[in-house]
Write a protein that holds these residues in place. Sequence first.
Motif, mmCIF file in Angstrom:
data_model
loop_
_atom_site.group_PDB
_atom_site.id
_atom_site.type_symbol
_atom_site.label_atom_id
_atom_site.label_comp_id
_atom_site.label_asym_id
_atom_site.label_seq_id
_atom_site.Cartn_x
_atom_site.Cartn_y
_atom_site.Cartn_z
ATOM 1 N N LEU A 115 0.815 -1.212 0.000
ATOM 2 C CA LEU A 115 0.000 0.000 0.000
ATOM 3 C C LEU A 115 0.851 1.266 0.000
ATOM 4 O O LEU A 115 0.540 2.238 -0.690
ATOM 5 C CB LEU A 115 -0.952 -0.006 1.198
ATOM 6 N N VAL A 116 1.941 1.261 0.759
ATOM 7 C CA VAL A 116 2.824 2.434 0.793
ATOM 8 C C VAL A 116 3.510 2.627 -0.559
ATOM 9 O O VAL A 116 3.565 3.736 -1.092
ATOM 10 C CB VAL A 116 3.852 2.308 1.941
ATOM 11 N N VAL A 117 4.030 1.538 -1.115
ATOM 12 C CA VAL A 117 4.689 1.633 -2.426
ATOM 13 C C VAL A 117 3.679 2.046 -3.494
ATOM 14 O O VAL A 117 3.969 2.895 -4.348
ATOM 15 C CB VAL A 117 5.370 0.286 -2.774
ATOM 16 N N GLY A 118 2.487 1.463 -3.455
ATOM 17 C CA GLY A 118 1.455 1.833 -4.420
ATOM 18 C C GLY A 118 1.051 3.290 -4.296
ATOM 19 O O GLY A 118 0.883 3.990 -5.292
ATOM 20 N N GLY A 119 0.886 3.765 -3.060
ATOM 21 C CA GLY A 119 0.548 5.171 -2.850
ATOM 22 C C GLY A 119 1.643 6.103 -3.334
ATOM 23 O O GLY A 119 1.373 7.171 -3.894
ATOM 24 N N ALA A 120 2.903 5.707 -3.127
ATOM 25 C CA ALA A 120 4.021 6.532 -3.606
ATOM 26 C C ALA A 120 4.033 6.593 -5.131
ATOM 27 O O ALA A 120 4.231 7.674 -5.715
ATOM 28 C CB ALA A 120 5.338 5.971 -3.078
ATOM 29 N N PHE A 121 3.826 5.459 -5.796
ATOM 30 C CA PHE A 121 3.780 5.461 -7.260
ATOM 31 C C PHE A 121 2.630 6.318 -7.778
ATOM 32 O O PHE A 121 2.779 7.056 -8.752
ATOM 33 C CB PHE A 121 3.656 4.037 -7.802
ATOM 34 N N ILE A 122 1.469 6.226 -7.133
ATOM 35 C CA ILE A 122 0.320 7.030 -7.566
ATOM 36 C C ILE A 122 0.598 8.519 -7.372
ATOM 37 O O ILE A 122 0.281 9.342 -8.233
ATOM 38 C CB ILE A 122 -0.956 6.587 -6.826
ATOM 39 N N ALA A 123 1.216 8.877 -6.256
ATOM 40 C CA ALA A 123 1.549 10.285 -6.007
ATOM 41 C C ALA A 123 2.560 10.805 -7.031
ATOM 42 O O ALA A 123 2.415 11.916 -7.563
ATOM 43 C CB ALA A 123 2.094 10.457 -4.594
ATOM 44 N N GLY B 34 1.226 1.774 -9.285
ATOM 45 C CA GLY B 34 0.620 2.100 -7.997
ATOM 46 C C GLY B 34 -0.710 1.422 -7.777
ATOM 47 O O GLY B 34 -0.962 0.827 -6.721
ATOM 48 N N VAL B 35 -1.577 1.493 -8.764
ATOM 49 C CA VAL B 35 -2.884 0.846 -8.637
ATOM 50 C C VAL B 35 -2.715 -0.669 -8.603
ATOM 51 O O VAL B 35 -3.405 -1.368 -7.852
ATOM 52 C CB VAL B 35 -3.826 1.293 -9.785
ATOM 53 N N GLY B 36 -1.781 -1.185 -9.386
ATOM 54 C CA GLY B 36 -1.510 -2.625 -9.359
ATOM 55 C C GLY B 36 -1.044 -3.092 -7.991
ATOM 56 O O GLY B 36 -1.476 -4.141 -7.503
ATOM 57 N N ALA B 37 -0.167 -2.322 -7.341
ATOM 58 C CA ALA B 37 0.297 -2.693 -5.998
ATOM 59 C C ALA B 37 -0.847 -2.658 -4.991
ATOM 60 O O ALA B 37 -0.941 -3.534 -4.120
ATOM 61 C CB ALA B 37 1.425 -1.762 -5.565
#
Length: 142
Positions: free
Chosen positions: A13-21, A47-50
């Motif tokens: 979730l943290v990695v996905g949120g960072a990619f989305i940001a 990000g969405v995939g993670a």
Amino acid sequence: MSLVAEIVIASLLVVGGAFIAIGSWGLARLPSLMTRLHGPTKASTLGVGACLIASMIYFPATGGAWSAHELLVTVFLLLTAPVSANMIAKAHLHRQGHGIDPNPADGIVSGLPASPDGDDWATFHGAADEAPTAGSGEKRRG
């Protein structure tokens, strides 16, 4: 739920949120259409995939039933995002090649260099010779 599952879910979730940001920042701040395409297609897709993979791990780990919805959304996202970005890029290049959609941020218009004094495309190509300049009330002399 085990500690390992919680750590994996939280890190996804943290990695996905960072990619989305990062992807949304790139969409908002990059200068031209061709560079802005990379934000939503590359970083946001990861990000969405993670986040979806974290969801696929969370529900079975908490005793819920496994569902293929997250897997199907991830597969369709990974298939459609690059195809739509490719179509947008091809349409942009087609329009730019015909002089319909010049992009001053790219610095080139139909293969021509940007104007030496930084004026817009129409002024550089002589289309604004008859038009008054902003605030002067006089016609621009070329």
